[in-house]
Design a protein around this motif. Structure first.
Motif, mmCIF file in Angstrom:
data_model
loop_
_atom_site.group_PDB
_atom_site.id
_atom_site.type_symbol
_atom_site.label_atom_id
_atom_site.label_comp_id
_atom_site.label_asym_id
_atom_site.label_seq_id
_atom_site.Cartn_x
_atom_site.Cartn_y
_atom_site.Cartn_z
ATOM 1 N N GLY A 145 -6.154 8.811 0.920
ATOM 2 C CA GLY A 145 -7.368 9.163 0.167
ATOM 3 C C GLY A 145 -7.564 8.326 -1.092
ATOM 4 N N ASP A 146 -6.545 7.614 -1.530
ATOM 5 C CA ASP A 146 -6.679 6.822 -2.761
ATOM 6 C C ASP A 146 -7.700 5.692 -2.587
ATOM 7 O OD1 ASP A 146 -4.953 8.235 -4.311
ATOM 8 O OD2 ASP A 146 -3.268 6.835 -4.143
ATOM 9 N N VAL A 147 -8.338 5.383 -3.720
ATOM 10 C CA VAL A 147 -9.338 4.308 -3.727
ATOM 11 C C VAL A 147 -8.687 3.022 -4.239
ATOM 12 C CG1 VAL A 147 -11.430 3.512 -4.928
ATOM 13 C CG2 VAL A 147 -11.279 5.869 -4.092
ATOM 14 N N PHE A 148 -8.948 1.922 -3.577
ATOM 15 C CA PHE A 148 -8.530 0.621 -4.121
ATOM 16 C C PHE A 148 -9.638 -0.394 -3.904
ATOM 17 C CE2 PHE A 148 -7.185 -2.216 -0.556
ATOM 18 C CZ PHE A 148 -7.391 -1.348 0.507
ATOM 19 N N ILE A 149 -9.572 -1.459 -4.689
ATOM 20 C CA ILE A 149 -10.616 -2.491 -4.586
ATOM 21 C C ILE A 149 -10.026 -3.715 -3.907
ATOM 22 C CG2 ILE A 149 -11.982 -4.111 -5.969
ATOM 23 C CD1 ILE A 149 -12.686 -1.818 -7.787
ATOM 24 N N ALA A 150 -10.797 -4.283 -2.982
ATOM 25 C CA ALA A 150 -10.324 -5.460 -2.232
ATOM 26 C C ALA A 150 -11.550 -6.291 -1.851
ATOM 27 C CB ALA A 150 -9.585 -5.002 -0.970
ATOM 28 N N PRO A 151 -11.355 -7.527 -1.431
ATOM 29 C CA PRO A 151 -12.505 -8.324 -0.999
ATOM 30 C C PRO A 151 -13.250 -7.644 0.155
ATOM 31 C CG PRO A 151 -10.550 -9.695 -1.209
ATOM 32 C CD PRO A 151 -10.097 -8.280 -1.354
ATOM 33 N N GLY A 152 -14.553 -7.872 0.240
ATOM 34 C CA GLY A 152 -15.348 -7.311 1.331
ATOM 35 C C GLY A 152 -15.165 -8.128 2.606
ATOM 36 N N TYR A 184 0.843 -1.206 0.000
ATOM 37 C CA TYR A 184 0.000 0.000 0.000
ATOM 38 C C TYR A 184 0.874 1.250 0.000
ATOM 39 C CZ TYR A 184 -3.902 -3.061 1.395
ATOM 40 O OH TYR A 184 -4.849 -4.042 1.464
ATOM 41 N N HIS A 185 1.915 1.222 0.843
ATOM 42 C CA HIS A 185 2.791 2.385 0.990
ATOM 43 C C HIS A 185 3.502 2.701 -0.336
ATOM 44 C CE1 HIS A 185 4.658 5.235 3.641
ATOM 45 N NE2 HIS A 185 5.887 4.861 3.293
ATOM 46 N N ALA A 186 3.830 1.636 -1.078
ATOM 47 C CA ALA A 186 4.540 1.831 -2.347
ATOM 48 C C ALA A 186 3.633 2.447 -3.405
ATOM 49 C CB ALA A 186 5.089 0.494 -2.841
ATOM 50 N N PHE A 187 2.369 2.040 -3.431
ATOM 51 C CA PHE A 187 1.524 2.395 -4.588
ATOM 52 C C PHE A 187 0.384 3.372 -4.293
ATOM 53 C CE2 PHE A 187 3.112 -1.900 -5.828
ATOM 54 C CZ PHE A 187 3.933 -1.442 -6.854
ATOM 55 N N VAL A 228 -6.033 2.817 8.666
ATOM 56 C CA VAL A 228 -4.971 3.567 9.350
ATOM 57 C C VAL A 228 -4.242 4.470 8.358
ATOM 58 C CG1 VAL A 228 -2.738 3.296 10.531
ATOM 59 C CG2 VAL A 228 -4.650 1.807 11.142
ATOM 60 N N LYS A 229 -4.084 3.997 7.122
ATOM 61 C CA LYS A 229 -3.370 4.790 6.106
ATOM 62 C C LYS A 229 -4.283 5.767 5.361
ATOM 63 C CE LYS A 229 0.037 3.825 3.576
ATOM 64 N NZ LYS A 229 1.133 4.684 3.991
ATOM 65 N N VAL A 239 -8.510 -8.263 7.643
ATOM 66 C CA VAL A 239 -8.797 -6.939 8.207
ATOM 67 C C VAL A 239 -7.828 -5.873 7.672
ATOM 68 C CG1 VAL A 239 -7.403 -7.295 10.305
ATOM 69 C CG2 VAL A 239 -9.394 -5.796 10.383
ATOM 70 N N SER A 240 -6.618 -6.282 7.261
ATOM 71 C CA SER A 240 -5.627 -5.284 6.798
ATOM 72 C C SER A 240 -6.101 -4.515 5.566
ATOM 73 C CB SER A 240 -4.262 -5.943 6.521
ATOM 74 O OG SER A 240 -4.372 -6.978 5.568
ATOM 75 N N SER A 241 -7.006 -5.087 4.775
ATOM 76 C CA SER A 241 -7.457 -4.366 3.575
ATOM 77 C C SER A 241 -8.768 -3.621 3.817
ATOM 78 C CB SER A 241 -7.617 -5.350 2.399
ATOM 79 O OG SER A 241 -8.680 -6.242 2.657
ATOM 80 N N THR A 242 -9.172 -3.530 5.064
ATOM 81 C CA THR A 242 -10.449 -2.867 5.361
ATOM 82 C C THR A 242 -10.218 -1.573 6.149
ATOM 83 O OG1 THR A 242 -10.838 -3.826 7.545
ATOM 84 C CG2 THR A 242 -11.439 -5.181 5.635
ATOM 85 N N ARG A 243 -11.312 -0.823 6.303
ATOM 86 C CA ARG A 243 -11.166 0.452 7.028
ATOM 87 C C ARG A 243 -10.868 0.231 8.507
ATOM 88 N NH1 ARG A 243 -16.909 1.850 8.784
ATOM 89 N NH2 ARG A 243 -18.087 0.151 7.840
ATOM 90 N N TYR A 244 -11.103 -0.980 9.007
ATOM 91 C CA TYR A 244 -10.792 -1.249 10.418
ATOM 92 C C TYR A 244 -9.310 -1.555 10.633
ATOM 93 C CZ TYR A 244 -15.806 -1.978 10.268
ATOM 94 O OH TYR A 244 -17.145 -1.817 10.054
ATOM 95 N N GLY A 245 -8.599 -1.840 9.552
ATOM 96 C CA GLY A 245 -7.198 -2.261 9.685
ATOM 97 C C GLY A 245 -6.254 -1.288 9.002
#
Ligand SMILES: Cc1ncc(COP(=O)(O)O)c(C=O)c1O
Length: 415
Positions: free
Chosen positions: A103-110, A96-99, A127-128, A117-123
């Motif tokens: 505020g950027d939008v990315f798509i990940a599993p729900g 994530y930090h590299a790319f 945080v980023k 949890v790392s790809s969600t707003r709770y993780g």
């Protein structure tokens, strides 16, 4: 106090190592050889480096790191390997930090479709300050819905697409998504299935169109707890540079180099035994699922042979939910975890969700095969359907485990 610490270790080593059916899908055991290599002088040392080492005294640390890059590089046919991320989550953070920027939008599993949890707003994504949009999920086939997700890609023009999940039964449709993603980087989070992929099973993300794999080195890949990032051979040099900078100086200063010799040993063992191990893991998962199903459990995806991975997922909502069921199984010395299913509400996902997730990778390492899968399914039935006295089931589980005390798929060398 010293005795107390010793006692805690003794209890843990007896209980989880020798007496339990360990079926948490994200865990595994090191081989005896790898375990021997876990304690060394590397514990307590540093090896910060970018193009140059920043400390003195690091020549052997560098040598082991280069060796790991060589072993994994050969397996994945690339020179882009970095074993410094100290876990799968941290590997994701580095990607994530590299790319991506705030505020950027990315798509990940729900979340209820198996996201970590790392790809969600709770993780970590939250945080980023990233905006994670959930890909559509076909909750009948338990795979990503390509058509609907393609529309999301068109609508949001995301900066990155994250694939791979914690609840992971079937391969991701990487090829199909690559066609619609154009230049958008695809990162494949292989945390769960890295050992299967290394063994040549499940899918080959980099060949199918992913740019980068992030993974844990301790789930189906049976190495020491840690993480890794591997990129496709023809990734642009400046993109790999961004990843390297994200790792150091960006995120990691101390990459726990004590684990690296054990990681190298595990990789060599996987070169020799990985294919056989991965095939048996998947076979065990399919046979175990079939057995549970025949005993009356609501196993997910019966029409699709239940699973192509190490995992089996069961809807236990009619047995009072995943939390209650997992706690009951623990009383029989059977260790699994609760998991949210696609039809759960987000708010129920972490408390008492509808599912349990069962992993067959560790039991496979202990040498269990198809015959044992049917015996273990009966322990599930006795615990959850027959309402038997759980002390009796536990005694029988401990007895059953006695025949499986040696780890397979590994080298026997005395150093
Ligand atoms: C899909 C996925 N990604 C990342 C992680 C995090 O891995 P780690 O525990 O090594 O940080 C997990 C953990 O279970 C996971 O399931």
């Amino acid at each position: 106090m010293f005795e107390r610490i010793f006692e805690i270790l003794e209890k843990q080593n007896t209980w989880r190592r020798k007496q339990c059916l360990n079926m948490i899908a994200s865990e595994n055991v090191l081989s005896p050889l790898a375990e021997k290599f876990l304690i060394s002088d590397f514990e307590g040392r540093y090896n910060e480096h970018d193009k140059e080492p920043h400390y003195q005294g690091t020549k052997y640390a560098m040598e082991i790191e280069n060796l790991i890059n060589e072993i994994f590089g050969k397996r994945f046919n690339t020179r882009f390997v970095d074993c410094r991320p100290i876990s799968g989550s941290i590997a994701n953070l580095c990607a994530y930090h590299a790319f991506l920027k705030h505020g950027d939008v990315f798509i990940a599993p729900g979340l209820t479709a198996g996201a970590h949890v790392s790809s969600t707003r709770y993780g970590i994504a939250g945080v980023k300050g990233l905006q994670s949009i959930s890909a559509y999920f076909d909750s009948e086939k338990f795979i990503l819905d390509v058509d609907m997700t393609s529309r999301l890609i068109e609508k949001y023009n995301p900066k990155l697409i994250m694939l791979g999940r914690s609840m992971f039964l079937f391969p991701e449709p990487i090829k199909e998504l690559r066609e619609v993603a154009g230049e958008i980087p695809i990162v494949y989070d292989a945390a769960h299935v890295f050992g299967l992929i290394y063994g040549g099973e499940f899918q080959a993300p980099l060949k199918e169109g992913a740019d980068i794999i992030t993974a844990s080195t301790h789930k189906t890949f049976p190495g020491p707890q840690g993480g890794i990032i591997i990129a496709k051979a023809n990734l642009e040099e400046e993109k790999w540079d961004k990843i390297e900078k994200a790792i150091f100086p960006g995120i990691i200063s101390n990459h726990h180099i004590y684990r690296l010799p054990a990681l190298a040993i595990t990789a060599l063992e996987m070169n020799e035994f990985g294919e056989e191990y991965a095939k048996q893991v998947i076979k065990n998962a399919q046979v175990f699922a079939q057995n549970l199903y025949e005993l009356g459990f609501n196993v997910i995806c019966e029409e699709y042979n239940f699973t192509r991975s190490h995992q089996v997922v069961v809807d236990v909502s009619e047995l009072k939910g995943g939390k209650v069921v997992a706690e009951k199984l623990e009383k029989s010395n059977i260790i699994v975890n609760k998991i949210a299913l696609p039809w759960d509400k987000d708010k129920d996902a972490t408390h008492n969700p509808s599912g349990i997730r069962i992993g067959l990778q560790e039991l496979t390492r202990w040498g269990m095969k198809e015959k044992e899968m049917s015996e273990i399914a009966i322990f599930f039935k006795r615990t959850l359907l027959d309402e038997e006295n759980l002390e009796n089931v536990k005694k029988d589980v401990i007895e059953f485990r006695k025949d499986f005390q040696e780890i397979k798929y590994c080298k026997r060398i005395n150093f």
